[in-house]
Design an enzyme around this catalytic site. Structure first.
Site, short mmCIF file in Angstrom:
data_model
loop_
_atom_site.label_atom_id
_atom_site.label_comp_id
_atom_site.label_asym_id
_atom_site.label_seq_id
_atom_site.Cartn_x
_atom_site.Cartn_y
_atom_site.Cartn_z
N HIS A 113 -11.77 -7.59 6.15
CA HIS A 113 -12.26 -6.93 7.37
C HIS A 113 -13.79 -6.79 7.38
O HIS A 113 -14.33 -5.98 8.13
CB HIS A 113 -11.59 -5.55 7.56
CG HIS A 113 -10.13 -5.66 7.89
ND1 HIS A 113 -9.25 -4.62 7.76
CD2 HIS A 113 -9.40 -6.71 8.37
CE1 HIS A 113 -8.03 -5.02 8.13
NE2 HIS A 113 -8.09 -6.28 8.50
N CYS A 144 -33.92 -12.04 18.61
CA CYS A 144 -33.66 -12.78 19.86
C CYS A 144 -33.47 -11.82 21.05
O CYS A 144 -33.32 -12.27 22.19
CB CYS A 144 -32.43 -13.69 19.71
SG CYS A 144 -30.85 -12.85 19.95
#
Ligand code: BJW
Ligand code: ZN
Length: 237
Positions: A113, A144
């Site tokens: 996980h 970004c």
């Protein structure tokens, strides 16, 4: 009996869940510890919740990161690291994102996980490791401009492909399979128990309570993992 199985098994695989870290002070997902503010952990660990309110979800993760950063591995984590050292073939599969198995000295940890210390851009996918506590800005942002997310697996998301393939392989190959401190309700991870059993492994559950897999295991050891695991190892000489 379980000690003899452990002594003679040539390959051992282990699946752990939040219960193994409970005695390190980390809340589990289900049951009394599973509430944060008024939210259920299971509702927060969802991409839809993050899409709707990334700041809320990050506040939860920031809080958990802070608790985890202060937590120490307990005797159960350490006992598993010890079993790894004396086993010819040993695979530790964990659903936990806290990193406490690594901290205890386990070498080969399959994190099905993900990992709470990894942060991933939800736009460009770039990943970075960041252990800062607290994070300076919520939600954190990528160079970004995209919103970053915790590098963990939420409901409806796929598990990391390689890690999952290795986990299935280990469950199939195991002569002895331990399932420790998990409610065994979250799939596909919980399915590893049945897979190991169907592939011929002896399956041993260590949990303070009964779970849906209790009915199919070969031995149920009822009690805290931090007491039961060290006992198994101490006598394993
Ligand atoms: C002690 C103790 C002590 C306490 N000593 N013991 C098949 C059937 C049904 C549903 C599905 C299925 N296949 C897939 C699904 C859907 C879903 C699912 O399983 N839903 C069910 C809950 C209904 N699964 C998924 O969505 C998974 N992805 C997937 O299947 O991808 C394929 C796919 C994609 C798209 C569409 C369809 C399919 C992803 C699951 C991701 C789970 N993510 C979380 C959050 C991780 C990040 C984070 O940490 O924030 O993982 S949710 C949460 O649950 C976390 C845990 O790893 C996981 C399991 O919880 P765990 O560890 O068992 O903790 P608890 O609290 O439940 O239990 C603690 C236990 O410890 C208890 O038993 C206590 O008694 C015990 N205990 N103290 C020993 N001292
Ligand atoms: Zn980005």
């Amino acid at each position: 009996m379980v000690r003899d199985w452990l002594k003679s098994a040539s390959s051992v695989a282990v699946l752990t869940g939040a219960g193994i870290s409970a005695e390190s002070g980390l809340p589990t997902f289900r049951g009394p510890g599973g509430l944060w503010r008024q939210y259920r952990a299971e509702d927060l660990a969802r991409p839809e919740t993050f899409a709707r309110d990334p700041k809320l979800v990050w506040e939860w993760y920031n809080w958990r990161r802070s608790v985890m950063a202060r937590a120490q591995p307990n005797a159960a984590h350490r006992a598993l690291a010890g079993i790894e050292q004396r086993s010819a073939q040993f695979t530790l599969i964990t659903q936990n994102v806290d990193g406490l198995h690594d901290a205890a000295g386990s070498r080969n940890v399959l994190k099905v996980h993900g990992d709470i210390w990894t942060i991933r851009c939800s736009v460009c996918g770039k990943e970075r490791v960041d252990r800062s506590d607290p994070l300076p800005e919520l939600p954190p942002r990528c160079a970004c401009g995209g919103v970053e997310r915790p590098g963990v697996v939420w409901f409806g998301e796929s598990l990391p492909k390689d890690v999952w393939a290795q986990s299935e392989k280990a469950a199939r190959a195991a002569e002895l399979f331990f399932v420790i401190g998990t409610s065994a309700v979250v799939y596909p991870a919980a399915g590893l128990v049945g897979l190991a059993k169907a592939s011929g492994a002896k399956v041993v559950e260590i949990n303070i309570a009964e779970t849906p897999v209790s009915a199919i295991v070969d031995a149920s050891l009822r009690g805290p993992a931090s007491e039961i695991l060290p006992e198994l190892v101490q006598h394993d000489v």
